[in-house]
Design a protein around this motif. Structure first.
Motif, PDB file in Angstrom:
ATOM      1  N   TRP A 138      10.116  -4.000  -1.433  1.00 40.53           N
ATOM      2  CA  TRP A 138      10.542  -2.957  -2.360  1.00 40.53           C
ATOM      3  C   TRP A 138      11.449  -3.480  -3.469  1.00 40.53           C
ATOM      4  N   HIS A 139      11.665  -4.778  -3.589  1.00 41.81           N
ATOM      5  CA  HIS A 139      12.736  -5.248  -4.464  1.00 41.81           C
ATOM      6  C   HIS A 139      12.533  -4.873  -5.926  1.00 41.81           C
ATOM      7  N   ARG A 140      11.287  -4.829  -6.383  1.00 45.47           N
ATOM      8  CA  ARG A 140      11.049  -4.479  -7.789  1.00 45.47           C
ATOM      9  C   ARG A 140      11.284  -2.984  -8.024  1.00 45.47           C
ATOM     10  N   VAL A 141      10.981  -2.163  -7.054  1.00 46.43           N
ATOM     11  CA  VAL A 141      11.248  -0.726  -7.150  1.00 46.43           C
ATOM     12  C   VAL A 141      12.742  -0.453  -7.076  1.00 46.43           C
ATOM     13  N   VAL A 142      13.446  -1.166  -6.179  1.00 42.46           N
ATOM     14  CA  VAL A 142      14.899  -1.016  -6.088  1.00 42.46           C
ATOM     15  C   VAL A 142      15.549  -1.315  -7.431  1.00 42.46           C
ATOM     16  N   SER A 143      15.154  -2.410  -8.054  1.00 38.17           N
ATOM     17  CA  SER A 143      15.726  -2.786  -9.358  1.00 38.17           C
ATOM     18  C   SER A 143      15.439  -1.722 -10.409  1.00 38.17           C
ATOM     19  N   GLU A 144      14.227  -1.193 -10.397  1.00 39.32           N
ATOM     20  CA  GLU A 144      13.829  -0.180 -11.377  1.00 39.32           C
ATOM     21  C   GLU A 144      14.605   1.118 -11.166  1.00 39.32           C
ATOM     22  N   LEU A 156      -0.221  -2.875  -2.320  1.00 38.18           N
ATOM     23  CA  LEU A 156       1.174  -3.273  -2.566  1.00 38.18           C
ATOM     24  C   LEU A 156       1.606  -2.842  -3.959  1.00 38.18           C
ATOM     25  N   ALA A 157       1.443  -1.566  -4.252  1.00 41.41           N
ATOM     26  CA  ALA A 157       1.719  -1.041  -5.588  1.00 41.41           C
ATOM     27  C   ALA A 157       3.171  -1.240  -6.009  1.00 41.41           C
ATOM     28  N   ALA A 158       4.089  -1.303  -5.053  1.00 40.26           N
ATOM     29  CA  ALA A 158       5.495  -1.517  -5.401  1.00 40.26           C
ATOM     30  C   ALA A 158       5.726  -2.902  -5.982  1.00 40.26           C
ATOM     31  N   LEU A 159       4.823  -3.836  -5.693  1.00 40.82           N
ATOM     32  CA  LEU A 159       4.918  -5.178  -6.264  1.00 40.82           C
ATOM     33  C   LEU A 159       4.108  -5.314  -7.548  1.00 40.82           C
ATOM     34  N   SER A 160       3.003  -4.596  -7.638  1.00 46.36           N
ATOM     35  CA  SER A 160       2.127  -4.771  -8.801  1.00 46.36           C
ATOM     36  C   SER A 160       2.442  -3.812  -9.945  1.00 46.36           C
ATOM     37  N   HIS A 161       2.894  -2.581  -9.628  1.00 42.62           N
ATOM     38  CA  HIS A 161       3.167  -1.585 -10.667  1.00 42.62           C
ATOM     39  C   HIS A 161       4.462  -0.836 -10.354  1.00 42.62           C
ATOM     40  N   PRO A 162       5.595  -1.537 -10.246  1.00 42.29           N
ATOM     41  CA  PRO A 162       6.834  -0.859  -9.832  1.00 42.29           C
ATOM     42  C   PRO A 162       7.297   0.228 -10.792  1.00 42.29           C
ATOM     43  N   SER A 163       7.178  -0.009 -12.090  1.00 49.79           N
ATOM     44  CA  SER A 163       7.660   0.976 -13.054  1.00 49.79           C
ATOM     45  C   SER A 163       6.844   2.262 -12.975  1.00 49.79           C
ATOM     46  N   ARG A 164       5.532   2.131 -12.879  1.00 53.00           N
ATOM     47  CA  ARG A 164       4.677   3.319 -12.789  1.00 53.00           C
ATOM     48  C   ARG A 164       4.906   4.063 -11.476  1.00 53.00           C
ATOM     49  N   LEU A 165       5.165   3.324 -10.410  1.00 58.35           N
ATOM     50  CA  LEU A 165       5.455   3.967  -9.142  1.00 58.35           C
ATOM     51  C   LEU A 165       6.777   4.725  -9.215  1.00 58.35           C
ATOM     52  N   VAL A 166       7.775   4.136  -9.829  1.00 59.27           N
ATOM     53  CA  VAL A 166       9.054   4.817  -9.976  1.00 59.27           C
ATOM     54  C   VAL A 166       8.907   6.069 -10.841  1.00 59.27           C
TER      55      VAL A 166
END
Length: 227
Positions: free
Chosen positions: A17-23, A206-216
């Motif tokens: 989740w690290h990219r989502v956490v940062s976002e 693994l959408a949280a790694l490939s598209h974190p901004s769109r997931l957020v």
């Protein structure tokens, strides 16, 4: 500001989740990804739920987000501590008392995976590159190698220890490019088991790694602006 607690899938790596956490933090929210003892043969679903519940504590309004096998832990948590919203992302949706090992056959997930592979023209034999990493940036996938770990067998034989699905408002986010749990399969399971329509997000399993901004973007759609 909202508080997001993020539950990983098999293997239990919070790094997922690290990219989502940062976002989320960049947008002014609090976000905590929980590390689970996935490789520990003495720890399973009850211990996973303990770990997540401990992070939430008595904070009301927490948004609990669970990916893949994390879908078994999440409702157990919601039955124990206050959760404002549950969001399942490419997640296994369990029935009360069902084990992860039973879920595959009960839902027909393997048949759905194979049918999607044949329709999509990619291989039916499972491998990480084809089913998990096909849309993850190469540098992110390479960094993740150090965080990969096994999921011990114990959890696959343990039931989702709930008597009924919790009253927590629940959303299902299904990635349109998920090859492991194809989007149409996820839509069917959401309707059959939760009586709700899955929403879509871009990306693969693994959408949280490939598209974190769109997931957020999706995670924040229902968050009041003054929270």
């Amino acid at each position: 500001m909202s508080v997001f607690v993020l539950v990983p899938g098999a293997g239990g790596a919070a790094w997922y989740w690290h990219r989502v956490v940062s976002e989320l933090r960049a947008r002014g929210h609090e976000a905590v990804a929980v590390d689970l003892p996935g490789a520990d043969e003495s720890a399973g679903l009850p211990e996973y739920a303990d770990a997540v519940a401990a992070v939430i504590g008595d904070r009301a309004g927490t948004v609990l987000v669970a990916q893949s096998m994390g879908g078994f832990t999440a409702p157990m948590v919601c039955a124990r501590v206050p959760v404002g919203e549950l969001v399942l992302v490419n997640a296994m949706v369990p029935l009360p008392g069902e084990t992860p090992g039973q879920w595959w056959g009960n839902t027909g997930s393997e048949a759905a995976r194979l049918a999607a592979a044949e329709a999509g023209g990619y291989g039916t034999a499972f491998d990480l590159d084809t089913y998990f990493l096909h849309d993850v940036p190469a540098e992110v996938a390479a960094a993740g190698a150090d965080h990969q770990g096994p999921e011990a067998d114990i959890a696959f034989g343990q039931p989702c220890a709930i008597e009924r699905w919790p009253d927590t408002p629940t959303r299902v986010l299904a990635a349109t490019g998920d090859r492991f749990f194809p989007v149409d399969f996820q839509r069917r399971v959401a309707r059959e088991r939760l009586g709700i329509e899955a929403e879509t997000v871009p990306g693969g399993h693994l959408a949280a790694l490939s598209h974190p901004s769109r997931l957020v973007d999706r995670l924040l759609e229902r968050v009041p602006r003054d929270r």
